[in-house]
Scaffold this motif. Structure first.
Motif, mmCIF file in Angstrom:
data_model
loop_
_atom_site.group_PDB
_atom_site.id
_atom_site.type_symbol
_atom_site.label_atom_id
_atom_site.label_comp_id
_atom_site.label_asym_id
_atom_site.label_seq_id
_atom_site.Cartn_x
_atom_site.Cartn_y
_atom_site.Cartn_z
ATOM 1 N N UNK A 109 0.750 -1.114 -0.149
ATOM 2 C CA UNK A 109 0.023 -0.072 -0.009
ATOM 3 C C UNK A 109 0.881 1.178 0.031
ATOM 4 N N UNK A 110 1.749 1.238 0.736
ATOM 5 C CA UNK A 110 2.899 2.280 0.706
ATOM 6 C C UNK A 110 3.138 2.794 -0.770
ATOM 7 N N UNK A 111 3.824 1.570 -1.300
ATOM 8 C CA UNK A 111 4.153 1.521 -2.864
ATOM 9 C C UNK A 111 3.086 2.245 -3.685
ATOM 10 N N UNK A 112 1.894 1.616 -3.538
ATOM 11 C CA UNK A 112 0.697 2.163 -4.385
ATOM 12 C C UNK A 112 0.342 3.634 -3.929
ATOM 13 N N UNK A 113 0.419 4.030 -2.942
ATOM 14 C CA UNK A 113 0.067 5.251 -2.666
ATOM 15 C C UNK A 113 1.080 6.413 -3.369
ATOM 16 N N UNK A 122 9.856 6.832 -4.259
ATOM 17 C CA UNK A 122 9.454 6.255 -3.123
ATOM 18 C C UNK A 122 8.404 5.145 -3.193
ATOM 19 N N UNK A 123 7.984 4.980 -4.659
ATOM 20 C CA UNK A 123 7.119 3.801 -4.786
ATOM 21 C C UNK A 123 7.697 2.424 -5.220
ATOM 22 N N UNK A 124 8.905 2.656 -6.105
ATOM 23 C CA UNK A 124 9.405 1.537 -6.276
ATOM 24 C C UNK A 124 9.853 0.508 -5.143
ATOM 25 N N UNK A 125 10.951 1.041 -4.478
ATOM 26 C CA UNK A 125 11.572 0.270 -3.371
ATOM 27 C C UNK A 125 10.470 -0.800 -2.450
ATOM 28 N N UNK A 126 9.515 -0.161 -1.919
ATOM 29 C CA UNK A 126 8.588 -1.043 -1.147
ATOM 30 C C UNK A 126 7.714 -1.939 -2.040
#
Length: 210
Positions: A109-113, A122-126
């Motif tokens: 969800x962190x990456x999707x947000x 900020x999206x790619x690593x998680x």
């Protein structure tokens, strides 16, 4: 609304929060609103003894509503709340309906947000970290989450890599009962159209016509 009324009658604040979170998603998907007011009410409904996994879930859902509304600072704050809650130790098990919420789901969800907010770094690593632990038997979820990874790579200017991931989304979406993964795959194909002169993109767009 029936679930919300029943949860309030039972004085079950966790279930009340979950019902409100679903109303937030419903408002966002079909009602034309942001869903933020319901998602905020969902998190605020929780009592002091709420299981950490429930707090993590409802914080995540509030973060999603903020992200889809373009509120990056608010989303960032609530994602931090979710991350802290999911790693909080508790002797009390969470409710059965939250069984699937774990650190990987919070990372997804962190990456999707951040993908929704067009912040690829900020999206790619998680997303990559969590998806590395997903096998293909979870085809529906893996296809959906890969589509946000493809979007993040496209925002980062990595067109070929985004195309390869989108092709994988098409692979996983074939034959699924859920229509959402294929819809996400076609959405990514549409985003890639300006790059159709690249051979991999052209091949993907031909596949998307089928």
């Amino acid at each position: 609304m029936t679930a919300l009324a029943a949860s309030r009658a039972a004085e079950d604040t966790a279930l009340e929060g979950n019902s409100l979170a679903f109303l937030a998603y419903l408002e966002w998907t079909v009602g034309g609103g942001s869903g933020i007011r319901f998602a905020t009410a969902a998190y605020e409904a929780l009592g002091s003894g709420t299981a950490p996994v429930v707090r993590a879930l409802l914080a995540d859902r509030l973060a999603w509503q903020h992200a889809t509304a373009g509120n990056d600072r608010e989303a960032d704050y609530v994602l931090g709340v979710a991350e802290e809650a999911i790693h909080e130790h508790s002797d009390e098990p969470g409710p059965d309906w939250a069984y699937w919420v774990d650190p990987d789901e919070i990372a997804i969800m962190t990456g999707r947000c951040w993908a929704e907010l067009h912040r690829p770094l900020r999206a790619i690593p998680p997303l990559e970290g969590a998806l590395a632990r997903y096998d293909d038997t979870r085809a529906r979820d893996k296809a959906l989450y890969l589509s946000w990874l493809a979007a993040a790579y496209l925002d980062a200017g990595e067109v070929e890599h985004s195309t390869a991931i989108t092709a994988r989304v098409f692979d996983l979406s074939e034959g699924l009962a859920s229509i959402r993964p294929m819809a996400r795959a076609r959405l990514m194909a549409k985003r890639l159209e300006p790059h159709r002169s690249l051979a991999p993109v052209g091949a993907l767009l031909e596949r998307a016509k089928g």
